[in-house]
Motif scaffolding. Sequence first.
Motif, PDB file in Angstrom:
ATOM      1  N   LEU A  57     -44.313 -59.736  84.395  1.00 35.34           N
ATOM      2  CA  LEU A  57     -43.607 -60.793  83.680  1.00 35.34           C
ATOM      3  C   LEU A  57     -42.793 -60.227  82.522  1.00 35.34           C
ATOM      4  N   SER A  58     -41.685 -60.863  82.248  1.00 33.98           N
ATOM      5  CA  SER A  58     -40.879 -60.512  81.078  1.00 33.98           C
ATOM      6  C   SER A  58     -41.568 -61.086  79.834  1.00 33.98           C
ATOM      7  N   PRO A  59     -41.186 -60.633  78.646  1.00 34.39           N
ATOM      8  CA  PRO A  59     -41.792 -61.187  77.428  1.00 34.39           C
ATOM      9  C   PRO A  59     -41.593 -62.705  77.299  1.00 34.39           C
ATOM     10  N   GLN A  60     -40.442 -63.209  77.709  1.00 32.71           N
ATOM     11  CA  GLN A  60     -40.205 -64.653  77.633  1.00 32.71           C
ATOM     12  C   GLN A  60     -41.108 -65.398  78.620  1.00 32.71           C
ATOM     13  N   GLN A  61     -41.264 -64.832  79.816  1.00 29.74           N
ATOM     14  CA  GLN A  61     -42.156 -65.446  80.796  1.00 29.74           C
ATOM     15  C   GLN A  61     -43.593 -65.414  80.297  1.00 29.74           C
ATOM     16  N   ALA A  62     -43.995 -64.307  79.692  1.00 27.70           N
ATOM     17  CA  ALA A  62     -45.359 -64.182  79.169  1.00 27.70           C
ATOM     18  C   ALA A  62     -45.618 -65.216  78.077  1.00 27.70           C
ATOM     19  N   GLU A  63     -44.636 -65.432  77.225  1.00 30.81           N
ATOM     20  CA  GLU A  63     -44.779 -66.423  76.155  1.00 30.81           C
ATOM     21  C   GLU A  63     -44.918 -67.836  76.737  1.00 30.81           C
ATOM     22  N   ILE A  68     -48.649 -72.396  78.746  1.00 32.19           N
ATOM     23  CA  ILE A  68     -49.191 -73.132  79.886  1.00 32.19           C
ATOM     24  C   ILE A  68     -50.706 -72.955  79.958  1.00 32.19           C
ATOM     25  N   LEU A  69     -51.166 -71.715  79.848  1.00 35.36           N
ATOM     26  CA  LEU A  69     -52.602 -71.441  79.923  1.00 35.36           C
ATOM     27  C   LEU A  69     -53.359 -72.028  78.734  1.00 35.36           C
ATOM     28  N   ALA A 124     -50.055 -79.859  86.826  1.00 34.14           N
ATOM     29  CA  ALA A 124     -48.909 -79.703  85.928  1.00 34.14           C
ATOM     30  C   ALA A 124     -48.702 -78.234  85.560  1.00 34.14           C
ATOM     31  N   ALA A 125     -49.798 -77.512  85.337  1.00 36.70           N
ATOM     32  CA  ALA A 125     -49.694 -76.088  85.012  1.00 36.70           C
ATOM     33  C   ALA A 125     -49.110 -75.308  86.189  1.00 36.70           C
ATOM     34  N   LEU A 126     -49.521 -75.655  87.400  1.00 36.85           N
ATOM     35  CA  LEU A 126     -48.969 -74.991  88.578  1.00 36.85           C
ATOM     36  C   LEU A 126     -47.480 -75.300  88.745  1.00 36.85           C
ATOM     37  N   GLU A 127     -47.107 -76.526  88.460  1.00 38.73           N
ATOM     38  CA  GLU A 127     -45.700 -76.908  88.548  1.00 38.73           C
ATOM     39  C   GLU A 127     -44.853 -76.131  87.536  1.00 38.73           C
ATOM     40  N   ARG A 128     -45.361 -76.049  86.303  1.00 38.23           N
ATOM     41  CA  ARG A 128     -44.640 -75.318  85.261  1.00 38.23           C
ATOM     42  C   ARG A 128     -44.579 -73.821  85.581  1.00 38.23           C
TER      43      ARG A 128
END
Length: 152
Positions: A57-63, A68-69, A124-128
């Motif tokens: 994951l990129s830093p933006q994706q990780a954030e 989400i988590l 919702a978490a899976l969708e996001r």
Amino acid sequence: MFWYRWAPALAGPCGPFENHSHHHQGRCRPVENRGQGWGSGFGVRRPLRFMVRELDLSPQQAESLAAILDDLKTQRAQAAVDHKKALAAISDALVRDTLDVAAIDAATKARAASAAAVEQAVAAALERTHALLSADQRRRLAYLLRTEALTI
């Protein structure tokens, strides 16, 4: 108590500490012992680090994934509290001389509603997460779920 006196000698040159390559320069760190509150427990950080590494994951994706988590963790914690409240209400109803069926019914309905809220939060978490990941990352995530390396 005899073993207690000898435990540091059995643990290594620094006693129950890790990082023995420092030649006693004052850098001893306690060995992680989750049972006594040291170290990080299983929470949002561990699955996040695992997913960042495995999905690249990129830093933006990780954030975004951290948010989400965190939301999912909060919902699950609330469900655990609701479950304990329901068990307490059921226990209170059972202790009485006459069984309070209405109290048991209300407690079981509240517990079921809380479980349904967690299921909605997972969806919702899976969708996001799906919207956040690339096609290759989604494929790797699906593999991790199929092999049970990661659970939801």
